[in-house]
Structures are given as C-alpha cells and as structure tokens.
Design a protein around this motif. Structure first.
Motif, mmCIF file in Angstrom:
data_model
loop_
_atom_site.group_PDB
_atom_site.id
_atom_site.type_symbol
_atom_site.label_atom_id
_atom_site.label_comp_id
_atom_site.label_asym_id
_atom_site.label_seq_id
_atom_site.Cartn_x
_atom_site.Cartn_y
_atom_site.Cartn_z
ATOM 1 N N ASP A 141 -8.275 11.699 3.545
ATOM 2 C CA ASP A 141 -7.275 11.695 2.399
ATOM 3 C C ASP A 141 -5.854 12.389 3.261
ATOM 4 O O ASP A 141 -5.954 13.647 3.561
ATOM 5 C CB ASP A 141 -7.521 12.952 1.212
ATOM 6 C CG ASP A 141 -6.714 12.829 0.252
ATOM 7 O OD1 ASP A 141 -5.844 11.975 0.150
ATOM 8 O OD2 ASP A 141 -6.732 13.524 -0.740
ATOM 9 N N ARG A 142 -4.850 11.785 3.314
ATOM 10 C CA ARG A 142 -3.740 11.936 3.813
ATOM 11 C C ARG A 142 -2.466 11.476 3.013
ATOM 12 O O ARG A 142 -2.649 10.427 2.223
ATOM 13 C CB ARG A 142 -3.442 11.295 5.350
ATOM 14 C CG ARG A 142 -4.592 11.748 6.394
ATOM 15 C CD ARG A 142 -4.240 13.068 6.758
ATOM 16 N NE ARG A 142 -2.891 13.196 7.638
ATOM 17 C CZ ARG A 142 -2.623 14.150 7.844
ATOM 18 N NH1 ARG A 142 -2.954 15.443 7.654
ATOM 19 N NH2 ARG A 142 -1.541 14.004 8.873
ATOM 20 N N PRO A 143 -1.415 11.963 3.213
ATOM 21 C CA PRO A 143 0.005 11.651 2.291
ATOM 22 C C PRO A 143 0.009 10.056 2.700
ATOM 23 O O PRO A 143 -0.030 9.754 3.596
ATOM 24 C CB PRO A 143 0.909 12.643 2.607
ATOM 25 C CG PRO A 143 0.267 13.885 3.093
ATOM 26 C CD PRO A 143 -0.888 13.192 3.772
ATOM 27 N N GLY A 144 0.632 9.515 1.570
ATOM 28 C CA GLY A 144 1.239 7.983 1.844
ATOM 29 C C GLY A 144 2.405 7.932 2.345
ATOM 30 O O GLY A 144 3.217 8.904 2.613
ATOM 31 N N ARG A 196 -8.305 3.993 8.987
ATOM 32 C CA ARG A 196 -7.209 4.727 8.735
ATOM 33 C C ARG A 196 -6.721 4.724 7.445
ATOM 34 O O ARG A 196 -5.739 5.042 6.698
ATOM 35 C CB ARG A 196 -5.914 4.188 9.451
ATOM 36 C CG ARG A 196 -6.052 4.393 11.104
ATOM 37 C CD ARG A 196 -5.013 4.052 11.499
ATOM 38 N NE ARG A 196 -4.447 2.888 11.354
ATOM 39 C CZ ARG A 196 -2.970 2.323 12.025
ATOM 40 N NH1 ARG A 196 -2.401 2.910 12.328
ATOM 41 N NH2 ARG A 196 -2.720 1.128 11.675
ATOM 42 N N SER A 197 -7.873 4.147 6.522
ATOM 43 C CA SER A 197 -7.594 3.970 4.892
ATOM 44 C C SER A 197 -7.396 5.373 4.348
ATOM 45 O O SER A 197 -8.280 6.324 4.944
ATOM 46 C CB SER A 197 -8.515 3.074 4.480
ATOM 47 O OG SER A 197 -8.493 3.071 3.018
ATOM 48 N N ARG A 198 -6.736 5.658 3.075
ATOM 49 C CA ARG A 198 -6.988 7.062 2.531
ATOM 50 C C ARG A 198 -8.243 7.279 1.772
ATOM 51 O O ARG A 198 -8.435 8.179 1.548
ATOM 52 C CB ARG A 198 -5.779 6.901 1.440
ATOM 53 C CG ARG A 198 -4.329 6.817 1.863
ATOM 54 C CD ARG A 198 -3.289 7.017 0.913
ATOM 55 N NE ARG A 198 -3.459 8.204 0.222
ATOM 56 C CZ ARG A 198 -2.667 8.601 -0.780
ATOM 57 N NH1 ARG A 198 -1.703 7.701 -1.435
ATOM 58 N NH2 ARG A 198 -2.711 9.657 -1.067
ATOM 59 N N LYS A 199 -8.993 6.152 1.751
ATOM 60 C CA LYS A 199 -10.336 6.403 1.145
ATOM 61 C C LYS A 199 -11.195 7.030 2.394
ATOM 62 O O LYS A 199 -12.377 7.687 2.077
ATOM 63 C CB LYS A 199 -11.126 5.060 0.748
ATOM 64 C CG LYS A 199 -10.405 4.487 -0.587
ATOM 65 C CD LYS A 199 -10.911 3.039 -0.621
ATOM 66 C CE LYS A 199 -10.281 2.368 -1.786
ATOM 67 N NZ LYS A 199 -10.872 0.946 -2.095
ATOM 68 N N TYR A 200 -10.814 6.899 3.493
ATOM 69 C CA TYR A 200 -11.749 7.601 4.702
ATOM 70 C C TYR A 200 -11.229 8.610 5.011
ATOM 71 O O TYR A 200 -12.167 9.708 5.226
ATOM 72 C CB TYR A 200 -11.585 6.428 6.135
ATOM 73 C CG TYR A 200 -12.118 6.637 7.134
ATOM 74 C CD1 TYR A 200 -13.617 6.142 7.140
ATOM 75 C CD2 TYR A 200 -11.767 7.779 8.212
ATOM 76 C CE1 TYR A 200 -14.348 6.548 8.146
ATOM 77 C CE2 TYR A 200 -12.623 7.793 9.350
ATOM 78 C CZ TYR A 200 -14.073 7.436 9.325
ATOM 79 O OH TYR A 200 -14.961 7.464 10.331
#
Length: 431
Positions: A22-25, A16-20
């Motif tokens: 790309d989704r908004p924080g 679920r990391s944004r590196k995996y």
C-alpha cells in the motif's frame, strides 16, 4: 520454493501493485514536489560519486595507492572491516566538522602547532538543502540527468549481454549455462572453504583498480587491441555455441499428459425398483470428480458440477488435445482402488460402470466398511487393509449414481492463453 510468474488465484504477478504494498498513487503535484525536495538533497551523493570516479581513475595516484593499501590490510585481516565505519565517521565527518568550528589562524608559521585549545571560533556546519534556482540546485539536476543516462546505458548493456544467455531464447546455450552454473554451485558447496579467498580478493581488487590506470586504458584503447578483443570474444562465443549444439540434447517433442473425465449418470430414488436394477439411467454430467459416496461434496449435499456434453469438455489452460477422441478406461477396478472408493459395485466387464450400492441403513455401510465380505473383493498380502468395493454381479441394490472414467491425451501449446478457462479436466501429474 521456486517463485512462479503464472497468474493464479493466490499468485500476485505485479510486485509493484498497490494490492501488494500500500503506497500513495501517482500525482503530478506530488511528483513535482518530491522531485524538488529530492534534487535539493541529492548533492552529497553526487559529491561522493565524483570523488569515487577521481579515486579509481588515478587522478591523484597517492590517493589511489592509499586506498589500495587500506584495501590490502582489510583483505588480509577481515576483522579490520569493523573499523572502517568508525574511521569514516571520525576522519570524514567529525574531523572536518571540528576544523570548521576551530579554524586555524590566518597566518601560521611552519614551526607552530595547530591550536587545539580555546573556544570555538565559528558556528558548527549544518547540511541544508540547496535553495531552488541556485547553482547547486542546477548542478544537482545536471548530475541527476547524467546519472539517469548512465543507468540507462548500463541497464541496456547488461540486458543485451546477459538476457540472450539466460532467457532460453537459444535453448542450447542457456541449458549449457544452467548446467555449468548448477555444477559449479555443487562444487563450491563442497570446496568453497578450501579456496584462498583472501588471495583471490586481493588480486581481484588490485587488478580491478589497476586496469583503470590511464596508461593501461591507452594500451587497451588502440584499434589493434580493440579488434583483437572483439575477435577473441567472437571465437569464445562460437566455441560455446558449438559445444552447446553438439553436447546438449534438447527434447523437441511437446510435453504430453493424460487427463481424465468421469461420465456420471443418475436415476431418481422414487423411480427405483428395489427388486430389479434394470431401470433406465439418465445421462447427467461430465465431471472431473467421481462423486463417490464418501466424497466431501456428496456428504455436504452438493450437486455434481460439470458439463452435459462431451463436446463441451475443454482442455486445461496451456494444453491442447493430442488425439481425436476420448477412450474408455477399461481398468475400472484399478482407478477405484487407487482412490480407495468404498460402497460401490464395479463392473470388470462390459461398460465398466461403477455404481453406488444402496444400503438399507447407514449402519450397513459402516459395517461393510469395517468388515467387508470376501466375495468379489481382493485383500492385499502382509496384513494390508481390504479393498471395500464389490464386483458387479447384479446381486446388489444399486443407488442413484453411477460413473465411469474416460481418458484423453493433451500436449503443451507454445503460447498458453492466460485466463480462466471452462475446461472440466484434471491433469494427472503422475503420468
């Protein structure tokens, strides 16, 4: 093919990391806005949930029996499954929408037919989000609250029942379950087409819906039946544990492997006496690679990497030393042959050094590789290629590097430390 959770250079652990992806924080403002939008539009889902609960709990028996009849037709003739989406759109979406636009007259005699002609008398239905602070909005919040509680209860119940059996907390029972599932998958792989799946699905569907009938639920909810079910569950678990402890053989000894390190020594070219090979060698480094003349790093001009002292050689991550000291590998010829190392002189006695042979020209090395001499070499039978190394007899001019192999045994540790270590050891997976 089996996914690994061990962190490494090319393994992404947090899915679920944004590196995996790309989704908004995270943002409180976005969270509040999205929750309001979601809650205003989630109403039809809870309406469907309530209707499903009423259907499967026999609140209206005719509706449940109609569902079972439809289920029976679909199971006996699976081709009818393609009609279900079309029937749902027709009877549950379009027919109610048509009745909304063409409502019946206020008074309708029993003998009159429903008026299907004429212009529409009402606007078409439109699904709108529930206004904030309205009754529907707060009903959605109530249902969402209850849905979150139901999910948490089911999640905890599944984990409490399934996790102890599958996470190898009890290795005997988990190994038994793994073996049973594996053998069952092999049997089904061969015999799945022989099973009467329609009959199985028909019986399972009727039993699953019938067990929710209030009469059956009242029978099961009695204290005697509850105690009987609990006793049967305990007996079944006890038998499974007894079988697992008696028939499953576990290996309590930790896994052991053999690791290797190469002691590399060097002497400068200008210090060499080409007529004698008795110049002093300088201890250089302990490295996981033999740094032979044809190694990629050697050809690229890189220097050998490693540590200067034996004491600084650390075990690989997740392992610890099983013996107290390193052992010199006396079979120097064997590990040279296994790696197909060429252009070296091997000591089969003494200190077991494997030294580079100094050739006057590069063509000499190429010629030696193409047509090696017979003395000091072994040729495999049946036309196999000859081994391109020389037995150490002191008649060659030696190069600037020599190495010998040391081995040591390591064993697994219960809780390996996650992170990059400084060990310069390579695990031999063939051992």
């Amino acid at each position: 093919m089996i996914p690994s959770d061990v962190p490494g250079e090319n393994v992404e652990v947090d899915k679920r990391s944004r590196k995996y992806v790309d989704r908004p924080g995270f943002s409180l403002q976005a969270m509040s806005n999205n929750f309001r939008r979601f809650n205003a539009r989630i109403g039809p889902v809870f309406v469907f949930q309530n209707r499903a609960i009423r259907l499967f709990t026999w609140r209206t028996p005719t509706h449940t029996l109609a569902f079972l009849a439809t289920y029976t037709f679909v199971v006996l003739d699976p081709a009818l499954l393609t009609i279900l989406p079309l029937a749902v759109i027709l009877f549950f979406i379009m027919v109610p929408a048509f009745l909304t636009r063409h409502p019946p007259p206020p008074t309708l005699l029993p003998s009159e037919l429903y008026p299907l002609g004429g212009p529409p008398l009402a606007p078409p239905p439109k699904i709108k989000p529930a206004p904030e602070l309205s009754k529907d909005f707060f009903r959605n919040m109530r249902d969402l609250q209850n849905c979150m509680d139901d999910y948490s209860v089911v999640h905890d119940k599944i984990l409490s029942q399934v996790a102890p059996l599958t996470n190898f907390e009890d290795e005997a029972i988990s190994s038994t379950l793994f073996t049973t599932l594996f053998l069952s998958s092999l049997v089904l792989f061969v015999s799945a087409q022989l099973l009467p799946w329609r009959f199985i699905a028909l019986v399972a569907g009727w039993v699953g819906v019938s067990i929710n009938h209030p009469f059956i639920q009242d029978l099961l909810a009695t204290p005697d039946n509850q105690r009987r079910l609990e006793d049967e569950e305990k007996v079944a678990l006890s038998r499974a544990h007894t079988f697992a402890q008696g028939d499953v053989i576990l290996d309590p000894a930790p896994e052991k492997r053999e690791v290797e390190i190469f002691e590399l020594q060097h002497r400068e070219p200008y210090a060499m006496n080409y007529d004698k090979n008795d110049r002093e060698w300088e201890a250089w480094v302990f490295t996981p690679s033999p740094f032979d003349p044809l190694s990629p790093g050697r050809i690229a001009g890189d220097r050998p990497r490693g540590t200067r002292f034996f004491e600084d050689v650390a075990a690989p991550r997740g392992w610890k030393w099983a013996d107290k000291k390193w052992t010199l590998d006396l079979l120097s010829r064997e590990w040279v042959e296994e790696r197909c190392i060429a252009g070296v002189e091997v000591e089969v006695e003494g200190e077991r050094w494997v030294s580079d042979i100094l050739y006057e020209k590069s063509e000499d090395l190429d010629e030696a590789l193409r047509s090696p001499t017979k003395k000091g070499k072994e040729q495999k039978q049946n036309g196999a290629a000859a081994v391109t190394w020389e037995e150490g007899q002191g008649r060659h001019k030696l190069g600037e590097w020599r190495r010998r192999r040391w081995v040591r045994t390591v064993e697994r540790v219960p809780n390996p430390i996650v992170g990059k270590g400084d060990g310069m050891v390579v695990v031999n997976n063939d051992e």
